[in-house]
Design a protein around this motif. Structure first.
Motif, PDB file in Angstrom:
ATOM      1  N   THR A  69       0.924  -1.278   0.062  1.00  0.00           N
ATOM      2  CA  THR A  69      -0.050   0.032   0.004  1.00  0.00           C
ATOM      3  C   THR A  69       0.697   1.230  -0.085  1.00  0.00           C
ATOM      4  O   THR A  69       0.367   2.456  -0.213  1.00  0.00           O
ATOM      5  N   ARG A  70       2.029   1.243   0.341  1.00  0.00           N
ATOM      6  CA  ARG A  70       2.991   2.360   0.389  1.00  0.00           C
ATOM      7  C   ARG A  70       3.447   2.875  -0.965  1.00  0.00           C
ATOM      8  O   ARG A  70       3.845   1.833  -1.826  1.00  0.00           O
ATOM      9  N   HIS A  71       3.247   3.796  -1.186  1.00  0.00           N
ATOM     10  CA  HIS A  71       3.806   4.772  -2.556  1.00  0.00           C
ATOM     11  C   HIS A  71       5.157   4.077  -3.319  1.00  0.00           C
ATOM     12  O   HIS A  71       5.339   3.631  -4.190  1.00  0.00           O
ATOM     13  N   ALA A  72       6.281   4.289  -2.207  1.00  0.00           N
ATOM     14  CA  ALA A  72       7.506   3.711  -2.371  1.00  0.00           C
ATOM     15  C   ALA A  72       7.655   2.428  -2.917  1.00  0.00           C
ATOM     16  O   ALA A  72       8.019   1.888  -3.823  1.00  0.00           O
ATOM     17  N   ASP A  73       6.915   1.638  -2.095  1.00  0.00           N
ATOM     18  CA  ASP A  73       6.913   0.005  -2.261  1.00  0.00           C
ATOM     19  C   ASP A  73       6.269  -0.245  -3.776  1.00  0.00           C
ATOM     20  O   ASP A  73       6.735  -1.260  -4.321  1.00  0.00           O
ATOM     21  N   VAL A  74       5.304   0.065  -4.137  1.00  0.00           N
ATOM     22  CA  VAL A  74       4.342   0.099  -5.211  1.00  0.00           C
ATOM     23  C   VAL A  74       5.312   0.436  -6.410  1.00  0.00           C
ATOM     24  O   VAL A  74       5.527  -0.204  -7.292  1.00  0.00           O
ATOM     25  N   ARG A  75       5.920   1.571  -6.357  1.00  0.00           N
ATOM     26  CA  ARG A  75       6.638   1.984  -7.311  1.00  0.00           C
ATOM     27  C   ARG A  75       7.899   1.372  -7.519  1.00  0.00           C
ATOM     28  O   ARG A  75       8.284   0.869  -8.729  1.00  0.00           O
ATOM     29  N   ALA A  76       8.400   0.610  -6.416  1.00  0.00           N
ATOM     30  CA  ALA A  76       9.676  -0.084  -6.869  1.00  0.00           C
ATOM     31  C   ALA A  76       9.501  -1.452  -7.020  1.00  0.00           C
ATOM     32  O   ALA A  76      10.190  -2.079  -8.025  1.00  0.00           O
TER      33      ALA A  76
END
Length: 340
Positions: free
Chosen positions: A14-21
Motif C-alpha cells: 500500500t505504500r507509494h514507494a513500495d508499489v513504485r519499486a
C-alpha cells in the motif's frame, strides 16, 4: 489502464514507494495468459495482447500498440470527444453520463481513428464493452468471444484482419473502455459537486490528474515474483503474488500532504516525478494509452463542465479492482436555477 483482481491471500502493498519499486523491478512479472489459436475469441485475445505478456513478447506487442496510438493526434481526439459529448448533452435534459457518454464517446472516437468504419461505430462500441467485461476472466462468456469476431469483421471490412493488428487494436480499445469510463465518471462525480467558480478555477488536466490520485478508476494490479526477491522490506519467494494497491498508494501521506482532500492544485504544473499519482502505473510498463485516455477524458469533461449532478447518490459497478459509476445523472446548471 486495466488491472487484475486479487485472489486468495496474496500479499498487498500500500505504500507509494513500495508499489513504485515493484513496478520498476524486472523480477516481478504480470500474470501471463497462455497463447491460443486465432479465431478462439477471448482466449486468443488474452494470449495475444501486450497486457498479459512478459519479456520480449510483451515488448514486441507493446511496440505495435504504441505505434498505433502515437500516430493519433491528441488534440483531434480531445476535440471530437468534446463535440460528441456536447451533442449528447445539448438541450439541457437530464442525461445518464455512464449510459450515454462515458464508454460510447471515448471508445467510439478511438475506434474510428484506429480503422473502424464510421457506420460500424456503435456496433463496435457494444462489442468492446462486452470484451472489456470478459478481459480478465479466463473462460469468459460467449458474448466476449462473439465480440472479438465483431471487431475483426469491422476492421477487416470483408477480409480477415492480420492477427497482430487485431490484437493491438482490441487491446487499445479495451484499455480505453471501462477504465476511461471510470476516469470520466469519477472526475465529474466530484467536479459537478463543486461551486461553479471552483470548477473552472483549475485546468481540466489538473482536475483529471487529481482524480487519478484521489479516486482512481484502477484500484489494484498484480505482479508475480519470477525469482526470490524483496518487496516492502519483506522477502518474497519465487511464484508469490503481490497485490499492488494503487488507490492506497495514491493517498500515502508520506508523498501527498493531506491526502484525503481533493486538491487539483497538486497537479497545476503537471508534476509527476517521485510524487506523481499511479493512475497509469509506473516503471517498466506504464499504461501505453495514457496520452490517448487523457485526451479523450479531457474532451468529455470540458463539454460537461456546465452541468451539475441531478442525483447526488451515485451507485458503483461491482468490481474488486475498478471503481466505475453505474449511473451518473447530469443536468445543465442553467436549467436548474443557477450555479452549483
Amino acid at each position: 489502464m486495466t488491472a487484475d483482481p486479487p485472489t486468495g491471500e496474496d500479499r498487498r502493498l500500500t505504500r507509494h514507494a513500495d508499489v513504485r519499486a515493484v513496478l520498476a523491478d524486472p523480477r516481478f512479472l504480470v500474470p501471463a495468459a497462455p497463447a491460443a489459436q486465432p479465431g478462439t475469441g477471448m482466449a486468443w485475445l488474452r494470449g495475444a495482447v501486450s497486457r498479459f505478456g512478459n519479456g520480449a513478447e510483451h515488448a514486441r506487442r507493446r511496440a505495435r500498440v504504441m505505434g498505433l496510438l502515437d500516430a493519433l493526434d491528441p488534440i483531434g481526439l480531445r476535440r471530437e470527444a468534446r463535440e460528441r459529448t456536447g451533442a449528447e448533452l445539448a438541450g439541457g435534459a437530464r442525461v445518464d453520463l455512464m449510459a450515454r457518454i462515458a464508454r460510447r464517446v471515448p471508445v467510439g472516437v478511438l475506434a474510428t481513428r484506429l480503422g473502424v468504419p464510421e457506420d460500424r461505430r456503435e456496433e463496435v462500441v457494444a462489442a468492446v464493452t462486452a470484451m472489456a467485461a470478459a478481459y480478465h476472466a479466463p473462460g469468459a462468456a460467449p458474448a466476449g468471444d462473439a465480440a472479438v469476431g465483431v471487431l475483426a469483421a469491422a476492421l477487416g471490412q470483408g477480409e480477415e484482419p492480420e492477427p497482430g493488428l487485431l490484437a493491438a487494436v482490441a487491446g487499445a480499445l479495451v484499455q480505453a473502455c471501462d477504465a476511461t469510463a471510470g476516469l470520466v465518471g469519477n472526475t465529474l462525480a466530484v467536479v459537478a459537486r463543486l461551486p461553479a467558480d471552483l470548477s473552472v478555477r483549475w485546468p481540466v488536466e489538473a482536475l483529471i490528474a487529481e482524480t487519478l490520485r484521489w479516486d482512481p478508476p484502477v484500484r489494484l494490479t498484480r505482479r508475480v515474483a519470477a525469482e526470490d526477491a524483496t518487496a516492502g522490506g519483506v522477502p518474497v519467494p519465487a511464484g508469490a503474488v503481490l497485490v499492488l494497491d494503487l488507490a492506497a498508494a495514491n493517498r500515502d501521506p508520506d508523498v501527498f500532504p493531506d491526502p484525503h482532500r481533493f486538491d487539483p492544485a497538486r497537479f497545476r504544473q503537471g508534476h509527476r516525478g517521485g510524487g506523481g499519482h499511479l493512475g497509469f502505473g509506473s516503471g517498466i510498463r506504464p499504461c501505453p494509452g495514457e496520452r490517448t485516455a487523457l485526451a479523450l477524458t479531457a474532451g468529455v469533461v470540458e463539454a460537461a463542465l456546465g452541468h451539475r449532478l441531478a442525483d447526488p447518490e451515485i451507485p458503483y459497478e461491482p468490481s474488486p479492482n475498478l471503481r466505475v459509476p453505474a449511473r451518473l445523472h447530469l443536468e445543465c446548471a442553467e436549467t436548474t436555477g443557477g450555479p452549483r
